[in-house]
Design a protein around this motif. Structure first.
Motif, PDB file in Angstrom:
ATOM      1  N   VAL A 123       0.864  -1.177   0.000  1.00  0.00           N
ATOM      2  CA  VAL A 123       0.000   0.000   0.000  1.00  0.00           C
ATOM      3  C   VAL A 123       0.896   1.221   0.000  1.00  0.00           C
ATOM      4  CG1 VAL A 123      -1.699   1.315   1.324  1.00  0.00           C
ATOM      5  CG2 VAL A 123      -1.872  -1.171   1.193  1.00  0.00           C
ATOM      6  N   GLU A 124       0.620   2.144  -0.906  1.00  0.00           N
ATOM      7  CA  GLU A 124       1.368   3.400  -0.948  1.00  0.00           C
ATOM      8  C   GLU A 124       0.396   4.555  -0.945  1.00  0.00           C
ATOM      9  OE1 GLU A 124       4.457   4.058  -3.711  1.00  0.00           O
ATOM     10  OE2 GLU A 124       5.449   2.167  -3.280  1.00  0.00           O
ATOM     11  N   MET A 125       0.916   5.717  -0.622  1.00  0.00           N
ATOM     12  CA  MET A 125       0.164   6.962  -0.657  1.00  0.00           C
ATOM     13  C   MET A 125       1.127   8.040  -1.124  1.00  0.00           C
ATOM     14  SD  MET A 125      -1.458   6.471   3.101  1.00  0.00           S
ATOM     15  CE  MET A 125       0.097   5.795   3.662  1.00  0.00           C
ATOM     16  N   GLY A 126       0.652   9.257  -1.180  1.00  0.00           N
ATOM     17  CA  GLY A 126       1.520  10.366  -1.530  1.00  0.00           C
ATOM     18  C   GLY A 126       0.947  11.673  -1.054  1.00  0.00           C
ATOM     19  N   LYS A 127       1.783  12.698  -1.107  1.00  0.00           N
ATOM     20  CA  LYS A 127       1.374  14.063  -0.792  1.00  0.00           C
ATOM     21  C   LYS A 127       2.006  14.976  -1.838  1.00  0.00           C
ATOM     22  CE  LYS A 127       1.075  13.379   4.199  1.00  0.00           C
ATOM     23  NZ  LYS A 127       1.605  13.818   5.506  1.00  0.00           N
ATOM     24  N   PRO A 128       1.249  15.937  -2.364  1.00  0.00           N
ATOM     25  CA  PRO A 128       1.769  16.804  -3.430  1.00  0.00           C
ATOM     26  C   PRO A 128       2.879  17.731  -2.950  1.00  0.00           C
ATOM     27  CG  PRO A 128      -0.376  17.560  -2.703  1.00  0.00           C
ATOM     28  CD  PRO A 128      -0.112  16.269  -1.987  1.00  0.00           C
ATOM     29  N   ILE A 129       3.663  18.201  -3.891  1.00  0.00           N
ATOM     30  CA  ILE A 129       4.715  19.194  -3.647  1.00  0.00           C
ATOM     31  C   ILE A 129       4.432  20.384  -4.549  1.00  0.00           C
ATOM     32  CG2 ILE A 129       7.177  19.730  -3.960  1.00  0.00           C
ATOM     33  CD1 ILE A 129       7.765  16.792  -3.245  1.00  0.00           C
ATOM     34  N   THR A 130       4.542  21.582  -3.975  1.00  0.00           N
ATOM     35  CA  THR A 130       4.357  22.813  -4.744  1.00  0.00           C
ATOM     36  C   THR A 130       5.549  23.728  -4.516  1.00  0.00           C
ATOM     37  OG1 THR A 130       1.960  22.653  -4.519  1.00  0.00           O
ATOM     38  CG2 THR A 130       2.851  24.802  -5.155  1.00  0.00           C
ATOM     39  N   ILE A 131       6.146  24.174  -5.599  1.00  0.00           N
ATOM     40  CA  ILE A 131       7.269  25.119  -5.563  1.00  0.00           C
ATOM     41  C   ILE A 131       6.772  26.414  -6.206  1.00  0.00           C
ATOM     42  CG2 ILE A 131       9.663  25.560  -6.244  1.00  0.00           C
ATOM     43  CD1 ILE A 131       9.357  23.025  -4.495  1.00  0.00           C
ATOM     44  N   GLY A 132       6.825  27.523  -5.468  1.00  0.00           N
ATOM     45  CA  GLY A 132       6.329  28.797  -5.966  1.00  0.00           C
ATOM     46  C   GLY A 132       7.213  29.415  -7.042  1.00  0.00           C
TER      47      GLY A 132
END
Length: 183
Positions: A123-132
């Protein structure tokens, strides 16, 4: 019912060995191998842009780029990345306009479970990354899942960014911390 791709992109638990996901990773690996062997940077970047979710004007990534899917990567105008960029894009990676990355930068969205039974179940999950906009990440910077960097952020070489930061700061270290403001 959501597909494994939809669950993955939304940051929900998903099965990484889903046939559609495995097929996409295989296609991307093959294409990146061909792209990374090109000597013509312009052709290389034109082909890279076709694999990404979207990219703005003046995309320039040096050879050695690696990512999982491509369709979760969104890059603004005037982007430059030096050699060996790694973007693990199980969740969206959004990079603003006028950003510059040094060599060996890694942005990692996957989150692996702490529970050993869940890990054994793949089982995997993720979280987004945002670079301004207007960010500069020095060489060997690592950005971990769920991080957002505001505008005009400078990340010192070798830093590990474990949490989000607002606008106009210089951050360094492991874990990264603010050492000064800019502007």
């Amino acid at each position: 019912m959501k597909t494994e791709r939809e669950k993955m992109t939304a940051g929900e638990p998903y099965q990484q060995y889903d046939e559609e996901l495995q097929q996409r990773r295989s296609v991307v690996r093959k294409e990146l191998s061909a792209i990374n062997s090109l000597s013509n940077n312009k052709e290389q970047n034109q082909r890279l842009a076709k694999l990404l979710g979207n990219s703005g004007k003046k995309l320039w990534i040096e050879t050695g780029v690696q990512f999982d899917y491509g369709y979760n990567i969104h890059v603004g105008d005037d982007f430059y990345a030096n050699y060996h960029l790694t973007l693990l894009d199980t969740c969206p990676i959004t990079i603003g306009d006028h950003c510059y990355f040094g060599p060996d930068v890694g942005l990692y969205t996957p989150v692996h479970p702490l529970d050993p039974d869940q890990r054994k179940a793949d089982v995997e999950m993720g979280k987004p990354i945002t670079i301004g906009d207007n960010c500069w990440l020095g060489g060997h910077v690592t950005v971990l899942p769920g991080v957002t960097l505001g505008e005009n952020v400078v990340v010192g070489a070798g830093s590990v960014v474990t949490k989000s930061f607002g606008d106009n700061v210089v951050i360094v270290g492991n874990p990264a911390r603010v050492i000064k403001t800019v502007k």
